[in-house]
Design a protein around this motif. Sequence first.
Motif, PDB file in Angstrom:
ATOM      1  N   GLY A  65      -3.200  10.354   2.556  1.00 18.85           N
ATOM      2  CA  GLY A  65      -4.358  11.216   2.800  1.00 18.85           C
ATOM      3  C   GLY A  65      -4.030  12.592   3.362  1.00 18.85           C
ATOM      4  O   GLY A  65      -4.614  13.599   2.942  1.00 18.85           O
TER       5      GLY A  65
ATOM      6  N   GLU B 219      -9.250  20.601   9.118  1.00 17.66           N
ATOM      7  CA  GLU B 219      -8.601  21.621   8.267  1.00 17.66           C
ATOM      8  C   GLU B 219      -9.579  22.767   7.979  1.00 17.66           C
ATOM      9  O   GLU B 219      -9.197  23.929   8.020  1.00 17.66           O
ATOM     10  CB  GLU B 219      -8.102  21.003   6.959  1.00 17.66           C
TER      11      GLU B 219
ATOM     12  N   ASP C 168      -7.804  12.514  13.066  1.00 14.88           N
ATOM     13  CA  ASP C 168      -9.119  11.890  13.252  1.00 14.88           C
ATOM     14  C   ASP C 168      -9.544  11.877  14.721  1.00 14.88           C
ATOM     15  O   ASP C 168     -10.697  12.166  15.051  1.00 14.88           O
ATOM     16  CB  ASP C 168      -9.107  10.456  12.700  1.00 14.88           C
TER      17      ASP C 168
ATOM     18  N   GLY D 298      -9.613  14.633   9.516  1.00 14.44           N
ATOM     19  CA  GLY D 298      -8.618  15.448   8.814  1.00 14.44           C
ATOM     20  C   GLY D 298      -9.200  16.606   8.022  1.00 14.44           C
ATOM     21  O   GLY D 298      -8.922  17.775   8.333  1.00 14.44           O
TER      22      GLY D 298
ATOM     23  N   ASP E 236      -6.750   7.134  -0.348  1.00 13.09           N
ATOM     24  CA  ASP E 236      -6.692   5.808  -0.964  1.00 13.09           C
ATOM     25  C   ASP E 236      -7.406   5.770  -2.323  1.00 13.09           C
ATOM     26  O   ASP E 236      -8.543   6.228  -2.448  1.00 13.09           O
ATOM     27  CB  ASP E 236      -7.316   4.770  -0.015  1.00 13.09           C
TER      28      ASP E 236
ATOM     29  N   HIS F  47       0.816  -1.217   0.000  1.00  5.46           N
ATOM     30  CA  HIS F  47       0.000   0.000   0.000  1.00  5.46           C
ATOM     31  C   HIS F  47       0.860   1.282   0.000  1.00  5.46           C
ATOM     32  O   HIS F  47       0.522   2.261  -0.666  1.00  5.46           O
ATOM     33  CB  HIS F  47      -0.919  -0.048   1.227  1.00  5.46           C
TER      34      HIS F  47
ATOM     35  N   GLY G 143      -2.517  11.062  10.434  1.00  2.30           N
ATOM     36  CA  GLY G 143      -3.937  11.086  10.067  1.00  2.30           C
ATOM     37  C   GLY G 143      -4.821  10.626  11.224  1.00  2.30           C
ATOM     38  O   GLY G 143      -5.916  11.145  11.438  1.00  2.30           O
TER      39      GLY G 143
ATOM     40  N   GLY H 289      -3.766   7.796   7.360  1.00  2.13           N
ATOM     41  CA  GLY H 289      -4.458   7.404   8.587  1.00  2.13           C
ATOM     42  C   GLY H 289      -3.739   6.257   9.296  1.00  2.13           C
ATOM     43  O   GLY H 289      -3.861   6.083  10.504  1.00  2.13           O
ATOM     44  N   GLY H 290      -2.988   5.461   8.541  1.00  3.62           N
ATOM     45  CA  GLY H 290      -2.319   4.300   9.133  1.00  3.62           C
ATOM     46  C   GLY H 290      -0.800   4.424   9.181  1.00  3.62           C
ATOM     47  O   GLY H 290      -0.145   3.605   9.837  1.00  3.62           O
TER      48      GLY H 290
ATOM     49  N   ASN I  62      -3.673  18.061   2.870  1.00  5.31           N
ATOM     50  CA  ASN I  62      -3.786  19.217   3.773  1.00  5.31           C
ATOM     51  C   ASN I  62      -3.035  20.439   3.230  1.00  5.31           C
ATOM     52  O   ASN I  62      -1.818  20.395   3.023  1.00  5.31           O
ATOM     53  CB  ASN I  62      -3.237  18.815   5.154  1.00  5.31           C
TER      54      ASN I  62
ATOM     55  N   HIS J 130       1.012   4.642  -2.481  1.00  3.93           N
ATOM     56  CA  HIS J 130       0.950   6.070  -2.131  1.00  3.93           C
ATOM     57  C   HIS J 130       2.134   6.836  -2.725  1.00  3.93           C
ATOM     58  O   HIS J 130       1.971   7.946  -3.227  1.00  3.93           O
ATOM     59  CB  HIS J 130       0.920   6.250  -0.607  1.00  3.93           C
TER      60      HIS J 130
HETATM   61  O1  KG4 Z   1      -4.315   7.510   2.673  1.00  2.00           O
HETATM   62  P1  KG4 Z   1      -5.646   7.446   3.330  1.00  2.00           P
HETATM   63  O2  KG4 Z   1      -6.873   7.658   2.480  1.00  2.00           O
HETATM   64  O3  KG4 Z   1      -5.856   6.083   4.077  1.00  2.00           O
HETATM   65  C1  KG4 Z   1      -4.842   5.419   4.769  1.00  2.00           C
HETATM   66  O4  KG4 Z   1      -4.014   4.748   4.111  1.00  2.00           O
HETATM   67  O5  KG4 Z   1      -4.834   5.581   6.006  1.00  2.00           O
HETATM   68  O6  KG4 Z   1      -5.605   8.529   4.511  1.00  2.00           O
HETATM   69  C2  KG4 Z   1      -6.719   8.804   5.296  1.00  2.00           C
HETATM   70  C3  KG4 Z   1      -6.315   9.821   6.328  1.00  2.00           C
HETATM   71  C4  KG4 Z   1      -7.398  10.073   7.380  1.00  2.00           C
HETATM   72  O7  KG4 Z   1      -6.790   9.997   8.654  1.00  2.00           O
HETATM   73  C5  KG4 Z   1      -7.866  11.486   7.055  1.00  2.00           C
HETATM   74  O8  KG4 Z   1      -8.333  12.196   8.177  1.00  2.00           O
HETATM   75  C6  KG4 Z   1      -6.602  12.098   6.508  1.00  2.00           C
HETATM   76  O9  KG4 Z   1      -6.025  11.078   5.714  1.00  2.00           O
HETATM   77  N1  KG4 Z   1      -6.893  13.291   5.679  1.00  2.00           N
HETATM   78  C7  KG4 Z   1      -6.499  14.538   6.013  1.00  2.00           C
HETATM   79  C8  KG4 Z   1      -7.007  15.408   5.004  1.00  2.00           C
HETATM   80  N2  KG4 Z   1      -7.681  14.641   4.082  1.00  2.00           N
HETATM   81  C9  KG4 Z   1      -7.584  13.333   4.514  1.00  2.00           C
HETATM   82  N3  KG4 Z   1      -5.801  14.993   7.072  1.00  2.00           N
HETATM   83  C10 KG4 Z   1      -5.566  16.321   7.134  1.00  2.00           C
HETATM   84  N4  KG4 Z   1      -6.043  17.210   6.224  1.00  2.00           N
HETATM   85  C11 KG4 Z   1      -6.750  16.805   5.151  1.00  2.00           C
HETATM   86  N5  KG4 Z   1      -7.214  17.687   4.253  1.00  2.00           N
END
Ligand code: KG4
Length: 349
Positions: free
Chosen positions: A281, A184, A167, A180, A313, A112, A163, A137-138, A285, A116
Amino acid sequence: MDELYLGIETSCDDTSCAIYSPDRGVIVNRTAAQLDHERYGGVVPEIASRSHVKTLLPLYELVMKEAETRLEDLAGIGVTNGPGLTGSLLVGLSFAKALSYGSGVPLVGIHHLEGHILANALNVGFETPAIVLVVSGGHTQLIFTECIGRYRFLGGTRDDAAGEAFDKIGKLLGLPFPGGPALEREARGGRRDAFDFPRGLRRSQECDFSFSGLKTAVRLKVESLGALSPEVVRDVSASAQEAIVDSLVEKSLLAVRMLAPPHGGAESHGCAPARFYIAGGVAANGRLREVMTERLSPEGVTVRWPRTEYCTDNAAMIACAAFHHISSGRRDGLELNTFPRGDLVSWAS
Ligand code: KG4
Ligand code: ZN
Protein backbone atom coordinates in the motif's frame (compact mmCIF):
# COMPACT_ATOMS: atom_id res chain seq x y z
CA MET A 1 -6.01 -22.10 -25.10
CA ASP A 2 -6.02 -19.02 -22.86
CA GLU A 3 -5.51 -20.18 -19.25
CA LEU A 4 -7.36 -18.22 -16.60
CA TYR A 5 -6.54 -18.08 -12.87
CA LEU A 6 -8.89 -16.89 -10.14
CA GLY A 7 -7.42 -14.95 -7.20
CA ILE A 8 -9.15 -14.41 -3.85
CA GLU A 9 -7.84 -11.96 -1.25
CA THR A 10 -9.48 -11.42 2.16
CA SER A 11 -6.50 -11.07 4.52
CA CYS A 12 -7.58 -7.78 6.10
CA ASP A 13 -10.48 -5.43 5.40
CA ASP A 14 -10.65 -5.45 1.58
CA THR A 15 -12.57 -8.19 -0.23
CA SER A 16 -11.06 -8.80 -3.65
CA CYS A 17 -11.54 -11.23 -6.56
CA ALA A 18 -9.66 -11.23 -9.87
CA ILE A 19 -9.07 -13.19 -13.04
CA TYR A 20 -5.55 -13.26 -14.49
CA SER A 21 -4.28 -14.62 -17.78
CA PRO A 22 -0.53 -15.27 -18.23
CA ASP A 23 -0.97 -14.19 -21.88
CA ARG A 24 -3.28 -11.20 -21.50
CA GLY A 25 -2.54 -9.98 -17.97
CA VAL A 26 -5.30 -8.86 -15.60
CA ILE A 27 -8.71 -9.60 -17.13
CA VAL A 28 -10.82 -8.36 -14.18
CA ASN A 29 -9.86 -7.13 -10.71
CA ARG A 30 -12.62 -6.04 -8.32
CA THR A 31 -12.00 -4.85 -4.79
CA ALA A 32 -14.71 -3.91 -2.30
CA ALA A 33 -13.37 -1.64 0.45
CA GLN A 34 -15.13 -1.90 3.81
CA LEU A 35 -16.10 1.62 4.76
CA ASP A 36 -17.46 0.70 8.22
CA HIS A 37 -13.94 0.81 9.69
CA GLU A 38 -13.67 4.58 9.10
CA ARG A 39 -16.06 5.13 11.99
CA TYR A 40 -13.66 3.31 14.35
CA GLY A 41 -10.43 4.79 12.95
CA GLY A 42 -9.00 1.32 12.31
CA VAL A 43 -9.85 -2.20 11.16
CA VAL A 44 -12.22 -4.07 13.50
CA PRO A 45 -11.53 -7.82 12.89
CA GLU A 46 -15.08 -9.01 13.69
CA ILE A 47 -16.63 -6.47 11.31
CA ALA A 48 -14.04 -7.33 8.64
CA SER A 49 -14.80 -11.07 8.61
CA ARG A 50 -18.58 -10.59 8.66
CA SER A 51 -18.29 -8.18 5.77
CA HIS A 52 -16.21 -10.68 3.73
CA VAL A 53 -18.99 -13.26 4.28
CA LYS A 54 -21.53 -10.83 2.80
CA THR A 55 -19.41 -9.53 -0.08
CA LEU A 56 -17.34 -12.44 -1.36
CA LEU A 57 -19.95 -14.53 -3.21
CA PRO A 58 -21.53 -11.63 -5.16
CA LEU A 59 -18.05 -10.26 -5.96
CA TYR A 60 -16.95 -13.68 -7.27
CA GLU A 61 -20.09 -13.95 -9.42
CA LEU A 62 -19.51 -10.46 -10.83
CA VAL A 63 -15.88 -11.18 -11.69
CA MET A 64 -16.71 -14.49 -13.41
CA LYS A 65 -19.46 -12.76 -15.41
CA GLU A 66 -17.18 -9.91 -16.46
CA ALA A 67 -14.42 -12.32 -17.48
CA GLU A 68 -17.01 -14.40 -19.38
CA THR A 69 -15.71 -17.62 -17.90
CA ARG A 70 -16.98 -20.61 -15.94
CA LEU A 71 -15.52 -22.21 -12.83
CA GLU A 72 -14.87 -25.53 -14.62
CA ASP A 73 -12.81 -23.72 -17.27
CA LEU A 74 -10.32 -22.15 -14.82
CA ALA A 75 -6.69 -23.38 -14.75
CA GLY A 76 -6.33 -22.71 -11.04
CA ILE A 77 -7.48 -20.88 -7.91
CA GLY A 78 -5.14 -18.92 -5.63
CA VAL A 79 -6.19 -17.72 -2.21
CA THR A 80 -4.29 -15.72 0.42
CA ASN A 81 -3.97 -18.01 3.46
CA GLY A 82 -1.69 -15.76 5.56
CA PRO A 83 -0.43 -13.66 7.16
CA GLY A 84 -3.48 -11.65 8.16
CA LEU A 85 -6.55 -11.62 10.39
CA THR A 86 -7.57 -15.23 11.03
CA GLY A 87 -11.33 -14.65 10.74
CA SER A 88 -10.91 -12.76 7.47
CA LEU A 89 -8.50 -15.32 6.01
CA LEU A 90 -10.84 -18.20 6.91
CA VAL A 91 -13.69 -16.70 4.88
CA GLY A 92 -11.56 -16.54 1.72
CA LEU A 93 -9.93 -19.92 2.29
CA SER A 94 -13.19 -21.78 2.97
CA PHE A 95 -14.77 -20.22 -0.10
CA ALA A 96 -11.78 -21.15 -2.30
CA LYS A 97 -11.76 -24.72 -0.94
CA ALA A 98 -15.46 -25.12 -1.72
CA LEU A 99 -14.91 -23.90 -5.29
CA SER A 100 -11.98 -26.26 -5.78
CA TYR A 101 -13.73 -29.25 -4.16
CA GLY A 102 -16.86 -28.80 -6.23
CA SER A 103 -15.09 -28.35 -9.56
CA GLY A 104 -11.77 -30.19 -9.31
CA VAL A 105 -9.89 -26.98 -10.26
CA PRO A 106 -6.45 -26.95 -8.54
CA LEU A 107 -6.11 -24.78 -5.43
CA VAL A 108 -3.02 -23.11 -4.02
CA GLY A 109 -2.49 -21.01 -0.86
CA ILE A 110 -0.53 -17.81 -1.43
CA HIS A 111 1.56 -15.86 1.11
CA HIS A 112 0.26 -12.30 1.14
CA LEU A 113 3.78 -10.82 0.79
CA GLU A 114 4.52 -12.91 -2.29
CA GLY A 115 1.31 -11.49 -3.73
CA HIS A 116 2.54 -7.93 -3.11
CA ILE A 117 5.93 -8.72 -4.68
CA LEU A 118 4.24 -10.19 -7.77
CA ALA A 119 1.98 -7.15 -8.15
CA ASN A 120 5.05 -5.87 -9.96
CA ALA A 121 4.68 -8.67 -12.53
CA LEU A 122 1.19 -7.40 -13.46
CA ASN A 123 2.31 -4.38 -15.43
CA VAL A 124 5.98 -3.45 -15.32
CA GLY A 125 7.72 -6.69 -16.28
CA PHE A 126 9.21 -8.17 -13.14
CA GLU A 127 12.90 -8.97 -13.64
CA THR A 128 15.03 -10.87 -11.15
CA PRO A 129 17.32 -10.96 -9.23
CA ALA A 130 15.90 -7.91 -7.51
CA ILE A 131 15.47 -6.34 -4.11
CA VAL A 132 11.85 -5.69 -3.15
CA LEU A 133 10.71 -3.37 -0.39
CA VAL A 134 7.28 -4.58 0.74
CA VAL A 135 5.78 -1.72 2.65
CA SER A 136 2.16 -1.86 3.76
CA GLY A 137 -0.12 -1.50 6.76
CA GLY A 138 1.07 -4.80 8.24
CA HIS A 139 4.60 -5.21 6.84
CA THR A 140 7.85 -3.43 6.17
CA GLN A 141 10.42 -5.86 4.78
CA LEU A 142 13.34 -5.85 2.38
CA ILE A 143 13.35 -9.13 0.45
CA PHE A 144 16.03 -10.33 -1.93
CA THR A 145 14.17 -12.09 -4.73
CA GLU A 146 16.58 -14.35 -6.58
CA CYS A 147 13.76 -15.47 -8.87
CA ILE A 148 10.01 -15.96 -8.47
CA GLY A 149 9.73 -18.55 -5.69
CA ARG A 150 13.16 -17.93 -4.11
CA TYR A 151 13.23 -15.26 -1.41
CA ARG A 152 15.66 -14.14 1.29
CA PHE A 153 14.74 -11.80 4.13
CA LEU A 154 17.20 -8.89 4.38
CA GLY A 155 15.55 -6.86 7.13
CA GLY A 156 12.24 -5.70 8.52
CA THR A 157 10.53 -3.53 11.07
CA ARG A 158 11.16 -4.14 14.75
CA ASP A 159 7.86 -2.53 15.77
CA ASP A 160 5.26 -0.75 13.62
CA ALA A 161 4.97 -1.14 9.86
CA ALA A 162 5.40 2.05 7.82
CA GLY A 163 1.72 2.05 6.77
CA GLU A 164 0.72 1.67 10.41
CA ALA A 165 2.87 4.74 11.21
CA PHE A 166 1.07 6.70 8.46
CA ASP A 167 -2.30 5.54 9.82
CA LYS A 168 -1.55 6.30 13.49
CA ILE A 169 -0.07 9.73 12.72
CA GLY A 170 -3.07 10.46 10.49
CA LYS A 171 -5.35 9.61 13.40
CA LEU A 172 -3.40 11.94 15.75
CA LEU A 173 -3.94 14.72 13.22
CA GLY A 174 -7.67 13.98 12.91
CA LEU A 175 -7.36 12.77 9.29
CA PRO A 176 -9.72 10.15 7.81
CA PHE A 177 -8.82 6.42 7.82
CA PRO A 178 -6.66 5.06 6.27
CA GLY A 179 -4.15 7.77 7.16
CA GLY A 180 -1.62 7.11 4.37
CA PRO A 181 -3.38 8.68 1.38
CA ALA A 182 -4.89 11.45 3.55
CA LEU A 183 -1.50 12.33 5.07
CA GLU A 184 0.11 12.39 1.62
CA ARG A 185 -2.55 14.87 0.44
CA GLU A 186 -1.97 17.16 3.46
CA ALA A 187 1.82 16.86 3.07
CA ARG A 188 1.68 18.38 -0.43
CA GLY A 189 0.94 21.81 1.05
CA GLY A 190 3.30 21.54 4.05
CA ARG A 191 6.97 22.15 4.82
CA ARG A 192 9.09 19.00 5.01
CA ASP A 193 11.58 20.66 7.34
CA ALA A 194 9.06 22.30 9.69
CA PHE A 195 9.73 19.66 12.39
CA ASP A 196 12.79 17.47 12.83
CA PHE A 197 11.24 14.06 13.57
CA PRO A 198 13.47 11.06 14.42
CA ARG A 199 14.57 8.43 11.90
CA GLY A 200 14.60 5.08 13.76
CA LEU A 201 17.78 2.93 13.74
CA ARG A 202 19.51 5.57 11.64
CA ARG A 203 22.99 4.54 12.72
CA SER A 204 22.46 0.76 12.69
CA GLN A 205 24.22 -1.15 9.92
CA GLU A 206 21.31 -3.57 9.65
CA CYS A 207 18.48 -3.27 7.15
CA ASP A 208 15.92 -3.02 9.96
CA PHE A 209 13.34 -0.32 10.53
CA SER A 210 11.67 1.23 13.57
CA PHE A 211 8.76 3.66 13.50
CA SER A 212 7.50 3.64 17.09
CA GLY A 213 9.86 6.48 18.15
CA LEU A 214 8.57 8.63 15.31
CA LYS A 215 4.97 7.97 16.32
CA THR A 216 5.71 9.02 19.93
CA ALA A 217 7.63 12.13 18.79
CA VAL A 218 4.69 13.21 16.62
CA ARG A 219 2.24 12.58 19.46
CA LEU A 220 4.29 14.70 21.89
CA LYS A 221 4.64 17.47 19.30
CA VAL A 222 0.91 17.47 18.54
CA GLU A 223 0.07 17.58 22.28
CA SER A 224 2.46 20.52 22.80
CA LEU A 225 0.94 22.46 19.90
CA GLY A 226 -2.61 22.48 21.32
CA ALA A 227 -5.31 23.32 18.74
CA LEU A 228 -4.09 22.33 15.28
CA SER A 229 -4.48 24.87 12.49
CA PRO A 230 -4.77 23.53 8.92
CA GLU A 231 -1.27 24.89 8.29
CA VAL A 232 0.20 22.98 11.26
CA VAL A 233 -1.54 19.78 10.10
CA ARG A 234 0.07 20.21 6.69
CA ASP A 235 3.52 20.89 8.23
CA VAL A 236 3.35 17.91 10.62
CA SER A 237 2.16 15.70 7.73
CA ALA A 238 4.99 16.79 5.43
CA SER A 239 7.66 16.43 8.13
CA ALA A 240 6.40 13.03 9.34
CA GLN A 241 6.07 11.71 5.80
CA GLU A 242 9.64 12.86 5.12
CA ALA A 243 10.91 10.98 8.20
CA ILE A 244 9.16 7.74 7.09
CA VAL A 245 10.33 8.07 3.49
CA ASP A 246 13.87 8.89 4.61
CA SER A 247 14.05 5.76 6.82
CA LEU A 248 12.70 3.55 4.04
CA VAL A 249 15.10 4.96 1.47
CA GLU A 250 18.22 4.88 3.71
CA LYS A 251 17.74 1.20 4.57
CA SER A 252 16.96 0.35 0.94
CA LEU A 253 20.23 2.01 -0.03
CA LEU A 254 22.02 -0.02 2.64
CA ALA A 255 20.51 -3.24 1.24
CA VAL A 256 21.58 -2.33 -2.29
CA ARG A 257 25.15 -1.65 -1.10
CA MET A 258 25.21 -4.80 1.07
CA LEU A 259 24.43 -6.96 -1.95
CA ALA A 260 26.94 -5.18 -4.17
CA PRO A 261 30.25 -7.00 -4.77
CA PRO A 262 32.36 -7.95 -2.93
CA HIS A 263 29.91 -8.48 0.01
CA GLY A 264 26.89 -9.93 -1.71
CA GLY A 265 28.62 -10.89 -4.94
CA ALA A 266 28.30 -14.65 -4.62
CA GLU A 267 24.74 -14.60 -3.31
CA SER A 268 23.55 -12.23 -6.00
CA HIS A 269 25.19 -14.25 -8.78
CA GLY A 270 28.25 -12.09 -9.04
CA CYS A 271 26.41 -8.84 -9.57
CA ALA A 272 24.46 -6.44 -7.44
CA PRO A 273 20.80 -6.58 -8.38
CA ALA A 274 20.31 -3.56 -10.61
CA ARG A 275 16.58 -3.74 -10.01
CA PHE A 276 14.65 -2.49 -7.05
CA TYR A 277 10.88 -2.78 -6.71
CA ILE A 278 8.54 -1.22 -4.16
CA ALA A 279 5.31 -3.07 -3.28
CA GLY A 280 2.39 -2.83 -0.85
CA GLY A 281 0.00 0.00 0.00
CA VAL A 282 2.71 2.55 0.88
CA ALA A 283 4.23 2.03 -2.61
CA ALA A 284 1.35 4.26 -3.75
CA ASN A 285 3.07 7.19 -2.03
CA GLY A 286 4.40 9.68 -4.58
CA ARG A 287 7.08 11.12 -2.31
CA LEU A 288 8.46 7.61 -1.58
CA ARG A 289 8.62 6.84 -5.31
CA GLU A 290 10.33 10.16 -5.99
CA VAL A 291 13.00 9.99 -3.26
CA MET A 292 13.70 6.29 -3.83
CA THR A 293 14.35 6.95 -7.52
CA GLU A 294 16.49 10.02 -6.73
CA ARG A 295 18.69 8.16 -4.23
CA LEU A 296 19.01 4.75 -5.91
CA SER A 297 19.57 5.87 -9.51
CA PRO A 298 23.13 7.13 -8.83
CA GLU A 299 23.90 3.55 -7.64
CA GLY A 300 22.94 2.28 -11.09
CA VAL A 301 19.70 0.81 -9.74
CA THR A 302 16.34 1.09 -11.52
CA VAL A 303 13.38 1.64 -9.19
CA ARG A 304 9.91 0.44 -10.19
CA TRP A 305 6.52 -0.02 -8.57
CA PRO A 306 3.11 -1.48 -9.48
CA ARG A 307 0.22 0.57 -10.84
CA THR A 308 -1.46 2.29 -7.87
CA GLU A 309 -4.52 -0.02 -7.92
CA TYR A 310 -2.13 -3.00 -7.48
CA CYS A 311 -0.12 -1.42 -4.63
CA THR A 312 -2.89 -1.79 -2.06
CA ASP A 313 -4.48 -5.18 -1.37
CA ASN A 314 -5.95 -6.79 -4.49
CA ALA A 315 -6.65 -10.26 -5.83
CA ALA A 316 -4.94 -9.78 -9.21
CA MET A 317 -1.55 -10.20 -7.50
CA ILE A 318 -2.82 -13.42 -5.84
CA ALA A 319 -4.10 -14.80 -9.17
CA CYS A 320 -0.73 -14.02 -10.77
CA ALA A 321 1.10 -15.82 -7.93
CA ALA A 322 -1.28 -18.79 -8.36
CA PHE A 323 -0.26 -19.05 -12.00
CA HIS A 324 3.44 -19.26 -11.01
CA HIS A 325 2.81 -21.91 -8.33
CA ILE A 326 0.41 -24.08 -10.30
CA SER A 327 2.44 -23.97 -13.52
CA SER A 328 5.43 -25.18 -11.43
CA GLY A 329 3.36 -28.18 -10.30
CA ARG A 330 2.50 -26.89 -6.81
CA ARG A 331 -0.98 -27.33 -5.37
CA ASP A 332 -2.63 -27.62 -1.97
CA GLY A 333 -5.25 -30.00 -0.64
CA LEU A 334 -8.26 -29.45 1.59
CA GLU A 335 -6.02 -29.62 4.69
CA LEU A 336 -4.62 -26.16 3.77
CA ASN A 337 -4.86 -23.86 6.80
CA THR A 338 -4.53 -20.15 7.56
CA PHE A 339 -1.62 -18.57 9.48
CA PRO A 340 -1.77 -15.16 11.22
CA ARG A 341 2.00 -14.49 11.07
CA GLY A 342 4.98 -15.96 9.27
CA ASP A 343 7.83 -15.10 6.94
CA LEU A 344 7.74 -15.68 3.23
CA VAL A 345 9.60 -18.92 2.53
CA SER A 346 11.07 -20.10 -0.77
CA TRP A 347 9.14 -22.78 -2.63
CA ALA A 348 11.04 -23.04 -5.91
CA SER A 349 14.14 -25.21 -6.21
O1 KG4 B 1 -1.07 -3.33 1.22
P1 KG4 B 1 -2.22 -2.73 1.95
O2 KG4 B 1 -3.46 -2.39 1.17
O3 KG4 B 1 -2.67 -3.62 3.15
C1 KG4 B 1 -1.79 -4.34 3.96
O4 KG4 B 1 -1.33 -5.42 3.53
O5 KG4 B 1 -1.50 -3.80 5.05
O6 KG4 B 1 -1.64 -1.41 2.65
C2 KG4 B 1 -2.45 -0.54 3.36
C3 KG4 B 1 -1.58 0.55 3.93
C4 KG4 B 1 -2.32 1.48 4.89
O7 KG4 B 1 -1.54 1.61 6.06
C5 KG4 B 1 -2.41 2.79 4.11
O8 KG4 B 1 -2.43 3.93 4.93
C6 KG4 B 1 -1.15 2.72 3.29
O9 KG4 B 1 -1.05 1.37 2.88
N1 KG4 B 1 -1.22 3.62 2.11
C7 KG4 B 1 -0.43 4.69 1.94
C8 KG4 B 1 -0.84 5.31 0.72
N2 KG4 B 1 -1.87 4.57 0.19
C9 KG4 B 1 -2.08 3.52 1.06
N3 KG4 B 1 0.56 5.19 2.71
C10 KG4 B 1 1.18 6.31 2.27
N4 KG4 B 1 0.82 6.97 1.13
C11 KG4 B 1 -0.16 6.51 0.34
N5 KG4 B 1 -0.50 7.16 -0.78
ZN1 ZN C 1 -1.26 -6.11 1.86
